[in-house]
Scaffold this active site. Structure first.
Site, PDB file in Angstrom:
ATOM      1  N   SER A 170       0.860  -1.187   0.000  1.00 42.38           N
ATOM      2  CA  SER A 170       0.000   0.000   0.000  1.00 42.38           C
ATOM      3  C   SER A 170       0.891   1.230   0.000  1.00 42.38           C
ATOM      4  O   SER A 170       2.032   1.186   0.471  1.00 42.38           O
ATOM      5  CB  SER A 170      -0.858   0.007   1.264  1.00 42.38           C
ATOM      6  OG  SER A 170      -1.442   1.289   1.453  1.00 42.38           O
ATOM      7  N   TYR A 206      -2.146  -0.768  10.078  1.00 41.62           N
ATOM      8  CA  TYR A 206      -2.145  -1.165   8.656  1.00 41.62           C
ATOM      9  C   TYR A 206      -0.867  -0.702   7.956  1.00 41.62           C
ATOM     10  O   TYR A 206      -0.179  -1.488   7.306  1.00 41.62           O
ATOM     11  CB  TYR A 206      -3.380  -0.564   7.982  1.00 41.62           C
ATOM     12  CG  TYR A 206      -3.516  -0.847   6.507  1.00 41.62           C
ATOM     13  CD1 TYR A 206      -4.031  -2.063   6.059  1.00 41.62           C
ATOM     14  CD2 TYR A 206      -3.156   0.102   5.548  1.00 41.62           C
ATOM     15  CE1 TYR A 206      -4.179  -2.317   4.702  1.00 41.62           C
ATOM     16  CE2 TYR A 206      -3.297  -0.142   4.192  1.00 41.62           C
ATOM     17  CZ  TYR A 206      -3.809  -1.348   3.769  1.00 41.62           C
ATOM     18  OH  TYR A 206      -3.957  -1.597   2.430  1.00 41.62           O
TER      19      TYR A 206
HETATM   20  N1  LIG Z   1      -8.342  -0.928  -2.304  1.00 43.07           N
HETATM   21  C1  LIG Z   1      -7.332  -0.104  -2.061  1.00 43.07           C
HETATM   22  O1  LIG Z   1      -7.428   1.117  -2.216  1.00 43.07           O
HETATM   23  C2  LIG Z   1      -6.027  -0.649  -1.597  1.00 43.07           C
HETATM   24  C3  LIG Z   1      -4.995   0.271  -1.413  1.00 43.07           C
HETATM   25  C4  LIG Z   1      -3.770  -0.184  -0.973  1.00 43.07           C
HETATM   26  C5  LIG Z   1      -3.581  -1.523  -0.736  1.00 43.07           C
HETATM   27  N2  LIG Z   1      -4.598  -2.417  -0.917  1.00 43.07           N
HETATM   28  C6  LIG Z   1      -4.312  -3.818  -0.609  1.00 43.07           C
HETATM   29  O2  LIG Z   1      -4.737  -4.649  -1.667  1.00 43.07           O
HETATM   30  C7  LIG Z   1      -5.097  -5.917  -1.153  1.00 43.07           C
HETATM   31  C8  LIG Z   1      -6.467  -6.294  -1.680  1.00 43.07           C
HETATM   32  O3  LIG Z   1      -7.385  -5.334  -1.221  1.00 43.07           O
HETATM   33  P1  LIG Z   1      -8.773  -5.054  -1.933  1.00 43.07           P
HETATM   34  O4  LIG Z   1      -8.936  -3.589  -1.936  1.00 43.07           O
HETATM   35  O5  LIG Z   1      -8.871  -5.823  -3.182  1.00 43.07           O
HETATM   36  O6  LIG Z   1      -9.749  -5.617  -0.793  1.00 43.07           O
HETATM   37  P2  LIG Z   1     -11.007  -6.590  -0.775  1.00 43.07           P
HETATM   38  O7  LIG Z   1     -11.807  -6.428  -2.023  1.00 43.07           O
HETATM   39  O8  LIG Z   1     -11.638  -6.328   0.534  1.00 43.07           O
HETATM   40  O9  LIG Z   1     -10.358  -8.041  -0.773  1.00 43.07           O
HETATM   41  C9  LIG Z   1      -9.706  -8.561   0.365  1.00 43.07           C
HETATM   42  C10 LIG Z   1      -9.508 -10.046   0.154  1.00 43.07           C
HETATM   43  O10 LIG Z   1      -8.819 -10.596   1.291  1.00 43.07           O
HETATM   44  C11 LIG Z   1      -9.552 -11.707   1.801  1.00 43.07           C
HETATM   45  N3  LIG Z   1      -9.337 -11.823   3.247  1.00 43.07           N
HETATM   46  C12 LIG Z   1      -9.509 -10.862   4.181  1.00 43.07           C
HETATM   47  N4  LIG Z   1      -9.271 -11.351   5.417  1.00 43.07           N
HETATM   48  C13 LIG Z   1      -8.932 -12.668   5.253  1.00 43.07           C
HETATM   49  C14 LIG Z   1      -8.597 -13.725   6.137  1.00 43.07           C
HETATM   50  N5  LIG Z   1      -8.584 -13.563   7.460  1.00 43.07           N
HETATM   51  N6  LIG Z   1      -8.309 -14.937   5.609  1.00 43.07           N
HETATM   52  C15 LIG Z   1      -8.359 -15.137   4.266  1.00 43.07           C
HETATM   53  N7  LIG Z   1      -8.667 -14.178   3.388  1.00 43.07           N
HETATM   54  C16 LIG Z   1      -8.956 -12.965   3.860  1.00 43.07           C
HETATM   55  C17 LIG Z   1     -11.007 -11.372   1.437  1.00 43.07           C
HETATM   56  O11 LIG Z   1     -11.858 -12.508   1.390  1.00 43.07           O
HETATM   57  P3  LIG Z   1     -12.771 -12.992   2.656  1.00 43.07           P
HETATM   58  O12 LIG Z   1     -13.321 -11.750   3.284  1.00 43.07           O
HETATM   59  O13 LIG Z   1     -13.780 -13.898   2.058  1.00 43.07           O
HETATM   60  O14 LIG Z   1     -11.819 -13.720   3.549  1.00 43.07           O
HETATM   61  C18 LIG Z   1     -10.826 -10.801   0.036  1.00 43.07           C
HETATM   62  O15 LIG Z   1     -10.684 -11.842  -0.906  1.00 43.07           O
HETATM   63  C19 LIG Z   1      -5.031  -5.813   0.365  1.00 43.07           C
HETATM   64  O16 LIG Z   1      -3.830  -6.379   0.822  1.00 43.07           O
HETATM   65  C20 LIG Z   1      -5.043  -4.323   0.610  1.00 43.07           C
HETATM   66  O17 LIG Z   1      -4.394  -3.989   1.799  1.00 43.07           O
HETATM   67  C21 LIG Z   1      -5.819  -2.001  -1.332  1.00 43.07           C
END
Ligand SMILES: NC(=O)c1ccc[n+]([C@@H]2O[C@H](COP(=O)([O-])OP(=O)(O)OC[C@H]3O[C@@H](n4cnc5c(N)ncnc54)[C@H](OP(=O)(O)O)[C@@H]3O)[C@@H](O)[C@H]2O)c1
Length: 260
Positions: free
Chosen positions: A152, A165
């Site tokens: 991130s 985070y």
């Molecule tokens: N969106 C942004 O702006 C952004 C910015 C910077 C970094 N990121 C990073 O990108 C990555 C993906 O984020 P996203 O935005 O795509 O989020 P998202 O749509 O909420 O996806 C998160 C994924 O992680 C899984 N997950 C969460 N807790 C878990 C657990 N305890 N065990 C197994 N799986 C788990 C969720 O599935 P379940 O809930 O079914 O477990 C889901 O598949 C993350 O690492 C996030 O920190 C995102």
């Protein structure tokens, strides 16, 4: 003369590769899993909720890809170990590991308790570490591997109560460098993709505020916020032969957010 298709395939094809993508059921992880699968890899997506996992795999298999899912909770070490074994049992030991599962809990720093700290570190940092320990040495032994972490911008700067985070993501980038140092001599590259602000379920609250969304878009150079599909090309590149001399790097996929 080599055809352009053969040339591109030699650089980027993931045919005969096996990938494990955590968080592959939603948002960025789902897009990355789709990209790797469409580039030829057999992909296992890992997350907790079966509905999102099943619909991801359904979409990919309908598209002619090979994909499967494993439901597991990566917030406990036993959960990580069990999910790793289950995932490896589907198509064999992975050549590509993508650590994308992540959580972002945002209590103000003064109210950040040990529970939020522990859960954040467990999912965002411990799980990638444990999965690296489980799969990295095998990749090194076989002479090819790709480990890709999703971090991130908060690994680099404070932003909207980074709290635990941001710390977890900063450490994850350090983990990538340590893994790169250990395994790059054996053909295993380890890198991170660094998103800016991407409209996914992770930041549903922030995304529902049009003024904040517009202000964030204005902070990029491209004039828009990210979408999950923006990660497809970078993920295929980092997973492919083409990136063999790229290791220990943090690659920002953020429309210029980090350099504006
Ligand atoms: N969106 C942004 O702006 C952004 C910015 C910077 C970094 N990121 C990073 O990108 C990555 C993906 O984020 P996203 O935005 O795509 O989020 P998202 O749509 O909420 O996806 C998160 C994924 O992680 C899984 N997950 C969460 N807790 C878990 C657990 N305890 N065990 C197994 N799986 C788990 C969720 O599935 P379940 O809930 O079914 O477990 C889901 O598949 C993350 O690492 C996030 O920190 C995102």
């Amino acid at each position: 003369m080599t055809s352009s298709r053969a040339y591109l395939s030699d650089l980027f094809s993931l045919d005969d590769r096996t990938a494990v993508v955590t968080g592959g059921s939603s948002g960025i992880g789902r897009a990355v899993a789709g990209a790797l699968a469409r580039a030829g890899a057999r992909v296992v997506v890992v997350a907790r909720k079966k509905e999102g996992l099943a619909s991801t795999v359904e979409e990919l298999t309908a598209d002619g890809c090979r994909a499967a899912w494993v439901s597991g909770d990566l917030s406990t070490r036993d959960g990580v170990r069990a999910a790793a074994e289950e995932a490896a049992a589907v198509f064999g030991e992975p050549d590509i590991l993508v650590n994308c599962a992540g959580i972002n809990l945002r209590p103000p720093m003064g109210e950040l308790g040990e529970d939020v700290w522990d859960t954040t570190m467990a999912v965002n940092l411990d799980a990638p570490f444990l999965l690296g320990q489980r799969f990295g040495p095998g990749m090194a032994e076989r002479g090819f591997g790709r480990i890709i972490h999703i971090t991130s911008q908060q690994a680099h700067r404070a932003f909207v109560q980074s709290g635990a985070y941001g710390v977890s993501k900063g450490a994850l980038e350090s983990l990538a460098r340590s893994q790169a140092e250990a395994w790059s001599p054996y053909g295993v590259t380890c890198n991170t993709l660094v998103p800016g602000f991407v409209m996914t379920p992770l930041n549903a609250r922030l995304s529902s505020d049009p003024d904040r969304v517009a202000a964030l878009a204005a902070r990029t150079m491209t004039g828009r916020n990210g979408v999950a599909e923006d990660f497809a090309g970078a993920a295929v590149f980092l997973a492919s032969r083409a990136s063999g001399y790229v290791t220990g790097q943090s690659i920002h996929v953020d429309g210029g957010f980090s350099v504006h």
